[in-house]
Design a protein around this motif. Structure first.
Motif, PDB file in Angstrom:
ATOM      1  N   MET A   1      -9.239 -30.499  25.148  1.00 44.57           N
ATOM      2  CA  MET A   1      -8.665 -29.263  25.666  1.00 44.57           C
ATOM      3  C   MET A   1      -9.075 -29.115  27.118  1.00 44.57           C
ATOM      4  O   MET A   1     -10.217 -29.338  27.478  1.00 44.57           O
ATOM      5  CB  MET A   1      -9.173 -28.100  24.800  1.00 44.57           C
ATOM      6  CG  MET A   1      -8.835 -26.731  25.302  1.00 44.57           C
ATOM      7  SD  MET A   1      -7.211 -26.228  24.786  1.00 44.57           S
ATOM      8  CE  MET A   1      -7.035 -24.718  25.675  1.00 44.57           C
ATOM      9  N   ILE A   2      -8.156 -28.690  27.933  1.00 43.95           N
ATOM     10  CA  ILE A   2      -8.430 -28.423  29.332  1.00 43.95           C
ATOM     11  C   ILE A   2      -9.251 -27.138  29.405  1.00 43.95           C
ATOM     12  O   ILE A   2      -8.939 -26.143  28.752  1.00 43.95           O
ATOM     13  CB  ILE A   2      -7.118 -28.278  30.117  1.00 43.95           C
ATOM     14  CG1 ILE A   2      -6.391 -29.622  30.106  1.00 43.95           C
ATOM     15  CG2 ILE A   2      -7.371 -27.779  31.518  1.00 43.95           C
ATOM     16  CD1 ILE A   2      -5.029 -29.579  30.717  1.00 43.95           C
ATOM     17  N   ALA A   3     -10.319 -27.169  30.192  1.00 43.67           N
ATOM     18  CA  ALA A   3     -11.178 -25.990  30.309  1.00 43.67           C
ATOM     19  C   ALA A   3     -10.442 -24.867  31.019  1.00 43.67           C
ATOM     20  O   ALA A   3      -9.883 -25.064  32.094  1.00 43.67           O
ATOM     21  CB  ALA A   3     -12.447 -26.356  31.054  1.00 43.67           C
ATOM     22  N   LEU A   4     -10.454 -23.701  30.412  1.00 48.43           N
ATOM     23  CA  LEU A   4      -9.833 -22.531  31.007  1.00 48.43           C
ATOM     24  C   LEU A   4     -10.848 -21.811  31.878  1.00 48.43           C
ATOM     25  O   LEU A   4     -12.051 -21.877  31.608  1.00 48.43           O
ATOM     26  CB  LEU A   4      -9.344 -21.586  29.904  1.00 48.43           C
ATOM     27  CG  LEU A   4      -8.259 -22.138  28.985  1.00 48.43           C
ATOM     28  CD1 LEU A   4      -8.031 -21.187  27.830  1.00 48.43           C
ATOM     29  CD2 LEU A   4      -6.979 -22.373  29.744  1.00 48.43           C
ATOM     30  N   PRO A   5     -10.416 -21.123  32.906  1.00 46.02           N
ATOM     31  CA  PRO A   5     -11.347 -20.353  33.731  1.00 46.02           C
ATOM     32  C   PRO A   5     -12.081 -19.303  32.900  1.00 46.02           C
ATOM     33  O   PRO A   5     -11.540 -18.784  31.926  1.00 46.02           O
ATOM     34  CB  PRO A   5     -10.443 -19.679  34.765  1.00 46.02           C
ATOM     35  CG  PRO A   5      -9.186 -20.469  34.776  1.00 46.02           C
ATOM     36  CD  PRO A   5      -9.039 -21.040  33.399  1.00 46.02           C
ATOM     37  N   ALA A   6     -13.308 -19.002  33.297  1.00 47.81           N
ATOM     38  CA  ALA A   6     -14.097 -17.984  32.594  1.00 47.81           C
ATOM     39  C   ALA A   6     -13.348 -16.654  32.625  1.00 47.81           C
ATOM     40  O   ALA A   6     -12.739 -16.290  33.624  1.00 47.81           O
ATOM     41  CB  ALA A   6     -15.460 -17.835  33.255  1.00 47.81           C
ATOM     42  N   GLY A   7     -13.391 -15.963  31.522  1.00 44.01           N
ATOM     43  CA  GLY A   7     -12.740 -14.663  31.438  1.00 44.01           C
ATOM     44  C   GLY A   7     -11.266 -14.701  31.091  1.00 44.01           C
ATOM     45  O   GLY A   7     -10.615 -13.661  31.075  1.00 44.01           O
ATOM     46  N   LEU A  93     -11.369 -19.566  19.855  1.00 43.36           N
ATOM     47  CA  LEU A  93     -10.251 -20.455  20.171  1.00 43.36           C
ATOM     48  C   LEU A  93     -10.652 -21.906  19.967  1.00 43.36           C
ATOM     49  O   LEU A  93      -9.898 -22.690  19.404  1.00 43.36           O
ATOM     50  CB  LEU A  93      -9.771 -20.248  21.606  1.00 43.36           C
ATOM     51  CG  LEU A  93      -8.678 -21.212  22.064  1.00 43.36           C
ATOM     52  CD1 LEU A  93      -7.389 -20.964  21.292  1.00 43.36           C
ATOM     53  CD2 LEU A  93      -8.450 -21.090  23.554  1.00 43.36           C
ATOM     54  N   SER A  94     -11.844 -22.266  20.400  1.00 41.92           N
ATOM     55  CA  SER A  94     -12.323 -23.635  20.238  1.00 41.92           C
ATOM     56  C   SER A  94     -12.373 -24.031  18.764  1.00 41.92           C
ATOM     57  O   SER A  94     -11.929 -25.111  18.387  1.00 41.92           O
ATOM     58  CB  SER A  94     -13.701 -23.786  20.878  1.00 41.92           C
ATOM     59  OG  SER A  94     -14.191 -25.079  20.674  1.00 41.92           O
ATOM     60  N   MET A  95     -12.903 -23.147  17.929  1.00 40.17           N
ATOM     61  CA  MET A  95     -12.967 -23.434  16.489  1.00 40.17           C
ATOM     62  C   MET A  95     -11.570 -23.546  15.900  1.00 40.17           C
ATOM     63  O   MET A  95     -11.299 -24.425  15.086  1.00 40.17           O
ATOM     64  CB  MET A  95     -13.760 -22.349  15.771  1.00 40.17           C
ATOM     65  CG  MET A  95     -15.245 -22.431  15.999  1.00 40.17           C
ATOM     66  SD  MET A  95     -16.165 -21.145  15.145  1.00 40.17           S
ATOM     67  CE  MET A  95     -15.760 -21.445  13.443  1.00 40.17           C
ATOM     68  N   LEU A  96     -10.667 -22.677  16.319  1.00 41.16           N
ATOM     69  CA  LEU A  96      -9.305 -22.713  15.808  1.00 41.16           C
ATOM     70  C   LEU A  96      -8.625 -24.036  16.158  1.00 41.16           C
ATOM     71  O   LEU A  96      -8.011 -24.672  15.316  1.00 41.16           O
ATOM     72  CB  LEU A  96      -8.504 -21.549  16.387  1.00 41.16           C
ATOM     73  CG  LEU A  96      -7.055 -21.519  15.947  1.00 41.16           C
ATOM     74  CD1 LEU A  96      -6.725 -20.170  15.351  1.00 41.16           C
ATOM     75  CD2 LEU A  96      -6.131 -21.822  17.098  1.00 41.16           C
ATOM     76  N   LEU A  97      -8.764 -24.468  17.409  1.00 39.82           N
ATOM     77  CA  LEU A  97      -8.091 -25.692  17.845  1.00 39.82           C
ATOM     78  C   LEU A  97      -8.721 -26.957  17.271  1.00 39.82           C
ATOM     79  O   LEU A  97      -8.081 -27.999  17.223  1.00 39.82           O
ATOM     80  CB  LEU A  97      -8.051 -25.756  19.369  1.00 39.82           C
ATOM     81  CG  LEU A  97      -7.180 -24.694  20.024  1.00 39.82           C
ATOM     82  CD1 LEU A  97      -7.208 -24.827  21.531  1.00 39.82           C
ATOM     83  CD2 LEU A  97      -5.754 -24.754  19.509  1.00 39.82           C
ATOM     84  N   GLU A  98      -9.970 -26.867  16.837  1.00 38.66           N
ATOM     85  CA  GLU A  98     -10.605 -28.011  16.179  1.00 38.66           C
ATOM     86  C   GLU A  98     -10.169 -28.123  14.726  1.00 38.66           C
ATOM     87  O   GLU A  98     -10.496 -29.084  14.054  1.00 38.66           O
ATOM     88  CB  GLU A  98     -12.129 -27.893  16.255  1.00 38.66           C
ATOM     89  CG  GLU A  98     -12.669 -28.070  17.644  1.00 38.66           C
ATOM     90  CD  GLU A  98     -12.375 -29.439  18.222  1.00 38.66           C
ATOM     91  OE1 GLU A  98     -12.433 -30.433  17.471  1.00 38.66           O
ATOM     92  OE2 GLU A  98     -12.071 -29.513  19.417  1.00 38.66           O
ATOM     93  N   GLY A  99      -9.445 -27.117  14.237  1.00 41.12           N
ATOM     94  CA  GLY A  99      -8.983 -27.149  12.853  1.00 41.12           C
ATOM     95  C   GLY A  99     -10.087 -26.834  11.870  1.00 41.12           C
ATOM     96  O   GLY A  99     -10.022 -27.218  10.710  1.00 41.12           O
TER      97      GLY A  99
END
Length: 115
Positions: A1-7, A93-99
């Motif tokens: 996943m591309i890192a999104l800006p903080a916030g 979001l990270s947990m969701l995208l990791e399935g």
């Protein structure tokens, strides 16, 4: 996943989404169904009918980005609500995208049992 800006705000679109949609169709859904501006820098995540595919759109300041992820096994955990949106933290979001589905944990190894 591309890192999104903080916030960066993250919104899940509740319910099912037609996964044939691309940039324009998903941006229109953000405007019409979620009543939000797709160009405000938030990440909007959509799930298909089968639950194994998600698409996300995000305005990075220069253009619209479209991300997609399909699971080989299992389904993405999703809110039960039929419409609207749910706001998530970056960790969620990270947990969701990791399935990761805490309701149905699948072990890749089994501890050995001493006989």
């Amino acid at each position: 996943m591309i890192a999104l800006p903080a916030g960066t705000r993250v919104y899940l679109a509740c319910g099912r989404t037609d996964m044939r949609r691309g940039f324009d169709g998903l941006a229109a859904q953000v405007q019409i169904v979620l009543a939000r501006d797709p160009h405000d820098g938030a990440l909007f995540v959509f799930r298909g009918k089968r639950g194994d595919l998600v698409k996300a759109i995000w305005w990075d300041g220069q253009g619209m980005c479209l991300f997609a992820k399909r699971l080989e096994r299992g389904r993405f955990v999703w809110p039960v609500a039929k419409d609207g949106s749910v706001r998530l933290s970056a960790a969620e979001l990270s947990m969701l995208l990791e399935g990761i589905d805490w309701r149905n944990v699948e072990r890749s190894w089994r501890p050995e049992v001493a006989a």
